[in-house]
Scaffold this motif. Structure first.
Motif, PDB file in Angstrom:
ATOM      1  N   ILE A 196      33.672 -33.393  45.764  1.00  0.00           N
ATOM      2  CA  ILE A 196      32.995 -32.041  46.327  1.00  0.00           C
ATOM      3  C   ILE A 196      33.665 -31.999  47.775  1.00  0.00           C
ATOM      4  CG2 ILE A 196      30.774 -31.144  47.612  1.00  0.00           C
ATOM      5  CD1 ILE A 196      29.167 -32.969  45.431  1.00  0.00           C
ATOM      6  N   THR A 197      34.138 -30.553  47.905  1.00  0.00           N
ATOM      7  CA  THR A 197      35.027 -30.420  49.417  1.00  0.00           C
ATOM      8  C   THR A 197      34.266 -29.323  49.857  1.00  0.00           C
ATOM      9  OG1 THR A 197      36.986 -31.115  48.200  1.00  0.00           O
ATOM     10  CG2 THR A 197      37.222 -29.974  50.078  1.00  0.00           C
ATOM     11  N   GLY A 198      34.246 -29.322  51.020  1.00  0.00           N
ATOM     12  CA  GLY A 198      33.688 -28.345  52.070  1.00  0.00           C
ATOM     13  C   GLY A 198      34.608 -27.959  53.272  1.00  0.00           C
ATOM     14  N   SER A 199      35.029 -26.813  53.351  1.00  0.00           N
ATOM     15  CA  SER A 199      36.190 -26.365  54.250  1.00  0.00           C
ATOM     16  C   SER A 199      35.619 -25.106  55.028  1.00  0.00           C
ATOM     17  CB  SER A 199      37.507 -26.584  53.565  1.00  0.00           C
ATOM     18  OG  SER A 199      37.431 -25.634  52.622  1.00  0.00           O
ATOM     19  N   THR A 200      36.269 -25.447  56.177  1.00  0.00           N
ATOM     20  CA  THR A 200      36.280 -24.134  57.147  1.00  0.00           C
ATOM     21  C   THR A 200      37.606 -23.895  57.967  1.00  0.00           C
ATOM     22  OG1 THR A 200      35.546 -25.140  59.010  1.00  0.00           O
ATOM     23  CG2 THR A 200      33.925 -24.679  57.700  1.00  0.00           C
ATOM     24  N   VAL A 201      37.904 -22.687  57.899  1.00  0.00           N
ATOM     25  CA  VAL A 201      38.946 -22.104  58.739  1.00  0.00           C
ATOM     26  C   VAL A 201      38.609 -21.009  59.626  1.00  0.00           C
ATOM     27  CG1 VAL A 201      41.318 -21.133  58.657  1.00  0.00           C
ATOM     28  CG2 VAL A 201      40.636 -22.700  57.068  1.00  0.00           C
ATOM     29  N   ASP A 202      39.050 -21.208  61.049  1.00  0.00           N
ATOM     30  CA  ASP A 202      38.746 -19.968  61.745  1.00  0.00           C
ATOM     31  C   ASP A 202      39.898 -19.912  62.562  1.00  0.00           C
ATOM     32  OD1 ASP A 202      37.609 -18.366  63.726  1.00  0.00           O
ATOM     33  OD2 ASP A 202      36.154 -19.710  64.687  1.00  0.00           O
ATOM     34  N   GLN A 203      40.435 -18.663  62.598  1.00  0.00           N
ATOM     35  CA  GLN A 203      41.578 -18.150  63.324  1.00  0.00           C
ATOM     36  C   GLN A 203      41.426 -17.009  64.363  1.00  0.00           C
ATOM     37  OE1 GLN A 203      45.047 -16.985  61.155  1.00  0.00           O
ATOM     38  NE2 GLN A 203      46.452 -17.414  62.549  1.00  0.00           N
ATOM     39  N   LYS A 204      41.458 -17.239  65.460  1.00  0.00           N
ATOM     40  CA  LYS A 204      41.466 -15.918  66.146  1.00  0.00           C
ATOM     41  C   LYS A 204      42.931 -15.499  66.383  1.00  0.00           C
ATOM     42  CE  LYS A 204      37.401 -17.043  68.905  1.00  0.00           C
ATOM     43  NZ  LYS A 204      36.452 -15.921  68.107  1.00  0.00           N
ATOM     44  N   GLY A 205      43.116 -14.243  66.471  1.00  0.00           N
ATOM     45  CA  GLY A 205      44.590 -13.624  66.338  1.00  0.00           C
ATOM     46  C   GLY A 205      45.075 -13.635  68.072  1.00  0.00           C
ATOM     47  N   LYS A 247      44.066  -9.486  71.006  1.00  0.00           N
ATOM     48  CA  LYS A 247      42.538  -9.647  71.190  1.00  0.00           C
ATOM     49  C   LYS A 247      41.872  -8.640  70.223  1.00  0.00           C
ATOM     50  CE  LYS A 247      43.689 -10.142  76.086  1.00  0.00           C
ATOM     51  NZ  LYS A 247      43.385  -9.674  77.453  1.00  0.00           N
ATOM     52  N   GLY A 248      40.845  -9.375  69.644  1.00  0.00           N
ATOM     53  CA  GLY A 248      39.667  -8.485  68.691  1.00  0.00           C
ATOM     54  C   GLY A 248      40.053  -8.938  67.435  1.00  0.00           C
ATOM     55  N   SER A 249      41.077  -9.364  67.006  1.00  0.00           N
ATOM     56  CA  SER A 249      41.428  -9.923  65.371  1.00  0.00           C
ATOM     57  C   SER A 249      41.004 -11.413  65.455  1.00  0.00           C
ATOM     58  CB  SER A 249      42.929  -9.656  65.248  1.00  0.00           C
ATOM     59  OG  SER A 249      43.673 -10.335  66.147  1.00  0.00           O
ATOM     60  N   GLU A 250      40.424 -11.641  64.170  1.00  0.00           N
ATOM     61  CA  GLU A 250      39.849 -12.857  63.906  1.00  0.00           C
ATOM     62  C   GLU A 250      39.969 -12.895  62.308  1.00  0.00           C
ATOM     63  OE1 GLU A 250      36.326 -16.043  65.099  1.00  0.00           O
ATOM     64  OE2 GLU A 250      36.310 -13.843  65.805  1.00  0.00           O
ATOM     65  N   TYR A 251      39.922 -13.971  61.657  1.00  0.00           N
ATOM     66  CA  TYR A 251      39.754 -14.305  60.340  1.00  0.00           C
ATOM     67  C   TYR A 251      38.998 -15.689  60.338  1.00  0.00           C
ATOM     68  CZ  TYR A 251      40.756 -15.430  55.605  1.00  0.00           C
ATOM     69  OH  TYR A 251      40.819 -15.881  54.007  1.00  0.00           O
ATOM     70  N   SER A 252      37.879 -15.793  59.342  1.00  0.00           N
ATOM     71  CA  SER A 252      37.243 -17.213  59.083  1.00  0.00           C
ATOM     72  C   SER A 252      36.990 -17.190  57.577  1.00  0.00           C
ATOM     73  CB  SER A 252      35.810 -16.826  59.960  1.00  0.00           C
ATOM     74  OG  SER A 252      36.059 -16.929  61.147  1.00  0.00           O
ATOM     75  N   GLY A 278      51.872 -10.770  61.008  1.00  0.00           N
ATOM     76  CA  GLY A 278      51.270 -11.961  61.533  1.00  0.00           C
ATOM     77  C   GLY A 278      49.950 -12.013  61.688  1.00  0.00           C
ATOM     78  N   ALA A 279      49.176 -10.816  61.201  1.00  0.00           N
ATOM     79  CA  ALA A 279      47.834 -10.885  61.550  1.00  0.00           C
ATOM     80  C   ALA A 279      47.072 -12.004  60.601  1.00  0.00           C
ATOM     81  CB  ALA A 279      47.403  -9.557  61.123  1.00  0.00           C
ATOM     82  N   PRO A 280      45.939 -12.470  61.264  1.00  0.00           N
ATOM     83  CA  PRO A 280      45.196 -13.560  60.613  1.00  0.00           C
ATOM     84  C   PRO A 280      44.709 -12.801  59.095  1.00  0.00           C
ATOM     85  CG  PRO A 280      44.389 -13.286  62.909  1.00  0.00           C
ATOM     86  CD  PRO A 280      45.489 -12.199  62.637  1.00  0.00           C
ATOM     87  N   GLY A 281      44.720 -13.698  58.034  1.00  0.00           N
ATOM     88  CA  GLY A 281      44.329 -13.366  56.863  1.00  0.00           C
ATOM     89  C   GLY A 281      45.026 -11.992  56.166  1.00  0.00           C
TER      90      GLY A 281
END
Length: 997
Positions: A322-331, A334-339, A160-163
């Motif tokens: 044209i499509t611009g997109s962002t995804v920001d997921q904190k896990g 603590k300390g895990s993150e994916y953008s 289940g870790a981000p990314g």
């Protein structure tokens, strides 16, 4: 009296006059209603006078008769599966009407290899997943959105870790040595990296499953093909579409571990059983409360944010998107993150009536902060293992604020257990990647039926991985490593296609072409140990006390192909598809570089036959049959060559570079080939309000590439040979229905897939043991490849209760009086009996309620976590509460767990195998839709506000964090179904908005 009689007579005459006048205004209208498609009579059509409740239905011949008093009124004709029609009476006495069939999903255009086709004209097995389903809930990977959406497609979420990685299996596992992931084709560019594209950029995904659909991709089609089409511009007014969401994620399930009192009591019991004396005093135990919760220290409530903005439009000659997109997921750890940040550009321009050019480009940057979450760890030597194993009698900090060193807290505790704060605060693992996919084409139409297409593209990826362990980490002097990678793939495709209908009955669609694609990869790495300061982290490897030996790598390969396909349709009844592809790959031996992959399919639309026209409730019936061969390369560059390995050796006190032959004997290798047969049925009811698709398939993969051990006298330890066969066969069933179509609309669809996998042949008919487990108390294989059995079946000992001392007994299957490897047997199967998905969308006025259920049944999970954390006594590890409440004592001899003693003998056994079946409410959403007209704002086309929940309910018997786990998952892994201190899956609540301007 005379006056009253006169009044009555006048009233009577007046009533007669009114009746006669009313009768003269009543008109009888007759008519007939037929289908505009085939002129067939329509039975049961509702004919209603608009504005009233007066109406009739057509008879068995499509005729109706109706009396109306409004000669200038309007008749409304409605029928299931057809578009409604209004006709003005205009003093007519006969009204004949033809109704046009409503557009159904059979009219959808489906993308196939090197072309498109109407869904109704498919001869192969293809599943389509549309944008609405892909973006139903926020995910970091397009593969996650496919889970449960298509029959025959199994999505294995590694953790289940981000990314984190996702494994896809389409109709089972084919290869033992090679990659089992499908081929991904993004806007015509074949790649193995679907993470290039963001979910919000996708218009549709087509999944090609049978050989008649995938053979056009030849040597890369054996595992199925996933075609990803991004959003394109349309001529007309410029439109802006915005989607944004915010999610709050939490741990789906918390393990119920021993509290402080239970922990101290359990290890007192262990100390007495092993040493004769207790460690904790009773007064100390009595003073303890529940203690410290280490899970709360590690897990957190974490946000996930998404934003996508699409601008599209154009003229008759030029269209853009044209499509611009962002995804920001904190896990949730603590300390895990994916953008991820991405930009998708699509351009199409008609230079003239005969020449068209297009450009598709995707640019993506990903940033992933990973953690040592624990797969493969032992006795608390990872983040999750430490959080579970840390004693609740202790806190993470000492009184002076420093990190508590758990490994020295008690004399009996594990010497390897690490305070999780070390991983959270003092260790980093950062992965940064930049990726670009660009594909351009020129299409020339010398005549309308003929198209010559020349296209070229590139995928370029550069990445860097920085790992640093600070000097504050327990027993660390500072450890840094940096690795970089660069990969480039160039593609050239040249095709010619022809589409023509002759005499209104014969339709021919053909494509032929030549393609070339190469792959170049380089890598570089460096490291160092011992740093004076943590301030430079990985950016000054030269300042380390002990620099590591740098490493580098390079590989290059290429594939060249010739392809062709012909589709033929006669009278919209009989359909045939024939394709052929020849692939030449540089990675294979001379004489075996070329592979040839033919396929053929036939379909019969029975519902268009004259003898079938009177069966009104079946609106579509098509039978399909397909056969074909596809391939898998299964090896990397240079595998078939004699390779030298570099090293260092000493001569006369000098250090010299040396080269020596490798330990693997190169072989004369050829392609793995998968032969697949498919029988299919497409069925529509009630003018295609209900659509059913069913397929039965058999896949046989031969010439499997596999490692073969060699005798020591050969000088090599192993070789790779084309020895082995695997079979997958199964049944797929999917249904799509429009249950209600009035003011209340209800669309439902579901699918279920059954696949049986078995190994048919192995090298020398010998078993292959795998799934090695390296736990402190167990070091052994845990799965087996054996002829006649499914791939990756769990292998070990069967337990047989406890002896008189509470120790585990094992079954002596061979009856020799001893427990030896000869007593090992099958203890579980990670392959599910079936997988399924169900989706429901209900609309009433402006409200929309949808939910999606997904699950598996019959698969087992090897819960490796329970080896250390339920059996490994004597090392101070915390354990589930059940170990304390239900272990062997002289008064409880039928307990779940053995006596609490470090002398307990543990083996790979059925004790650790659990039922991994689950049913999950994957998503539920309530939305409110508004239009610009309702808002009285002309610059807003549509607006949707929604709230949704992900993974809110999971029904399962699995005891650990989550059953959706595959800790050893990878593209070529045959070790599936393991949970080994895996990052848990989260549940979340999402608030979002979708708006069009």
């Amino acid at each position: 009296m005379k006056g009253k009689s006169l009044y009555a007579a006048c009233l009577f005459v007046g009533l007669l006059f009114m009746q006669n006048l009313f009768a003269q205004n009543i008109t009888t209208i007759t008519g007939k209603v037929i289908s505009a498609k085939d002129q067939s009579d329509l039975v049961g059509v509702s004919v209603r006078l608009k504005g009233t409740t007066k109406g009739v239905n057509t008879d068995k011949n499509g005729n109706f008769e109706m009396k109306v008093s409004r000669q200038n009124g309007t008749l409304v004709f409605t029928h299931i599966g057809f578009n409604a029609k209004e006709v003005s009476i205009n003093r007519q006495s006969m009204i004949n009407v033809s109704l046009t069939p409503a557009e159904t999903k059979l009219q959808d255009v489906v993308v196939i290899g090197y072309g498109t086709v109407k869904k109704s004209d498919l001869t192969g097995s293809v599943s389509q997943v549309k944008s609405e389903q892909i973006n139903a809930f926020p995910t970091t990977s397009v593969m996650q959105s496919l889970s449960g959406r298509a029959a025959g497609v199994q999505v294995l979420q590694n953790t289940g870790a981000p990314g984190d990685g996702i494994s896809i299996r389409i109709r089972g596992t084919n290869s033992l040595q090679g990659n089992n992931e499908p081929l991904y084709v993004i806007d015509g560019f074949p790649t193995d990296d679907p993470s290039l594209v963001n979910n919000a950029d996708i218009a549709s995904i087509e999944i090609l499953k049978d050989a008649s659909a995938t053979a056009i991709y030849g040597s890369r089609g054996a595992n199925g093909v996933v075609l990803i089409t991004t959003k394109k511009g349309k001529a007309g007014r410029t439109q802006v579409n915005v989607e944004s969401s915010y999610s709050s994620q939490t741990l789906r399930k918390k393990l119920k571990l021993m509290n402080a009192k239970q922990y101290a009591s359990l290890y007192n019991e262990q100390q007495v059983n092993d040493n004769g004396t207790s460690f904790f005093s009773q007064s100390y135990i009595d003073s303890l409360g529940t203690g410290f919760d280490w899970q709360d220290l590690v897990f957190q409530t974490a946000p996930m944010k998404t934003l996508s903005v699409n601008i599209n439009g154009g003229t008759d000659k030029t269209q853009f998107s044209i499509t611009g997109s962002t995804v920001d997921q904190k896990g949730i750890i603590k300390g895990s993150e994916y953008s991820r940040y991405s930009l998708d550009l699509n351009l199409n321009h008609a230079i003239s009536k005969k020449i068209n050019v297009s450009l598709a480009s995707i640019m993506t940057r990903t940033m992933n902060d990973q953690l040592n979450d624990g797969a493969g760890s032992n006795r608390g030597q990872s983040m999750i293992s430490g959080a579970i194993s840390a004693p609740p009698t202790l806190t993470p900090y000492n009184r002076d604020g420093s990190y508590r060193v758990l490994s020295t807290s008690y004399p009996f505790i594990s010497s390897g257990i690490v305070n999780p704060l070390n991983y959270i605060n003092e260790q980093t693992d950062q992965v940064r990647q930049n990726k670009i996919l660009t594909n351009a084409s020129v299409i020339y139409n010398p005549i309308p039926e003929l198209a010559i297409k020349v296209s070229g593209g590139i995928v370029y990826s550069v990445g860097r991985n920085d790992e640093y362990t600070s000097t504050k980490f327990v027993n660390s002097t500072g450890n840094a490593s940096v690795s970089t990678s660069e990969s480039t793939s160039l593609l050239s495709e040249n095709t010619i296609s022809y589409n023509k209908t002759f005499n209104k009955k014969h339709t021919v669609s053909a494509v032929a072409g030549f393609t070339y694609q190469d792959f170049n990869n380089t890598s570089l790495s460096g490291s160092g140990v011992g740093f004076f300061s943590d301030i430079t982290q990985t950016y000054s490897l030269g300042s380390s006390a002990t620099p590591g030996i740098p490493g580098s790598g390079y590989s290059a390969s290429a594939i060249i192909s010739y392809l062709g396909r012909v589709n033929y349709t006669y009278d919209n009844k009989y359909l045939a598809t024939v394709s052929y592809r020849a692939d030449g790959a540089s990675v294979y031996s001379n004489g075996n570089k070329w592979g040839y992959f033919p396929s053929a399919a036939l379909a019969w639309r029975v519902s268009n036959e004259n003898f079938f026209r009177n069966i009104n409730f079946i609106s579509d019936l098509k039978l399909r049959a397909g056969w074909g061969n596809t391939g898998s390369q299964a090896i990397g560059a240079y595998t078939t060559l004699n390779q030298l390995s570099s090293g260092h050796t000493v001569f006369n006190n000098g250090l010299y570079v040396s080269y020596a032959p490798g330990t693997r004997l190169p072989g004369d290798l050829k392609w793995e080939t998968t032969e697949q047969k498919d029988l299919g049925l497409d069925l529509g009811f009630l003018n295609n309000r209900i659509l059913i698709t069913a397929d039965y398939y058999i896949k046989n993969t031969r010439d499997l590439l596999n490692n073969v051990q060699l005798p020591p006298s050969f000088g090599w330890t192993s070789t790779i040979q084309n020895i082995g066969e695997v079979q997958n066969k199964g049944f797929e069933f999917a249904v799509d229905a429009r249950a209600f179509t009035g003011k209340f609309k209800w669309d439902i669809n579901g699918n279920i897939s059954f696949n049986k996998n078995k190994v048919v042949k192995l090298a020398g008919d010998e078993d292959i043991l795998g799934g090695i487990l390296s736990q402190a108390i167990i070091v052994d294989n845990s799965n087996i490849l054996r002829e006649g059995q499914p791939i990756g079946r769990f292998w070990g000992y069967l337990e047989d209760g406890y002896d008189e001392k509470g120790h585990i007994k094992f079954k002596d299957l061979d009856g020799d009086g001893q427990i030896t490897p000869a007593d090992e047997t099958y203890i579980g199967d990670p392959n599910p009996d079936f997988t399924y998905g169900f989706n429901s969308v209900m609309n009433y006025k402006n409200f929309e309620l949808s939910f999606f259920i997904q699950g598996t049944y019959g698969n087992d999970i090897f819960n490796v976590n329970t080896i250390n954390n339920t059996i490994d006594y004597g090392y101070g590890l915390n354990m589930p509460e059940q170990v304390f409440t239900n272990h062997w004592t002289p008064a409880n001899t039928n307990a779940k767990y053995p006596v609490i003693s470090r002398s307990v003998t543990a083996k790979v056994s059925n004790r650790y195998i659990e039922d991994g079946s689950y049913m999950r409410l994957k998503n539920i959403q309530l939305a409110y839709n508004l239009s610009g007209e309702v808002l009285k704002v002309n610059w807003i086309r549509n607006l949707q506000l929604y709230v949704s929940g992900q993974n809110l309910l999971t029904l399962t018997k699995y005891s650990w964090y989550d059953p959706e786990v595959n800790a050893r998952g990878s593209g070529n892994s045959t070790s599936i179904g393991y949970d080994w201190y895996s990052y848990p899956t989260s549940k979340s609540v999402t608030f979002g908005i979708r708006a069009g301007f």
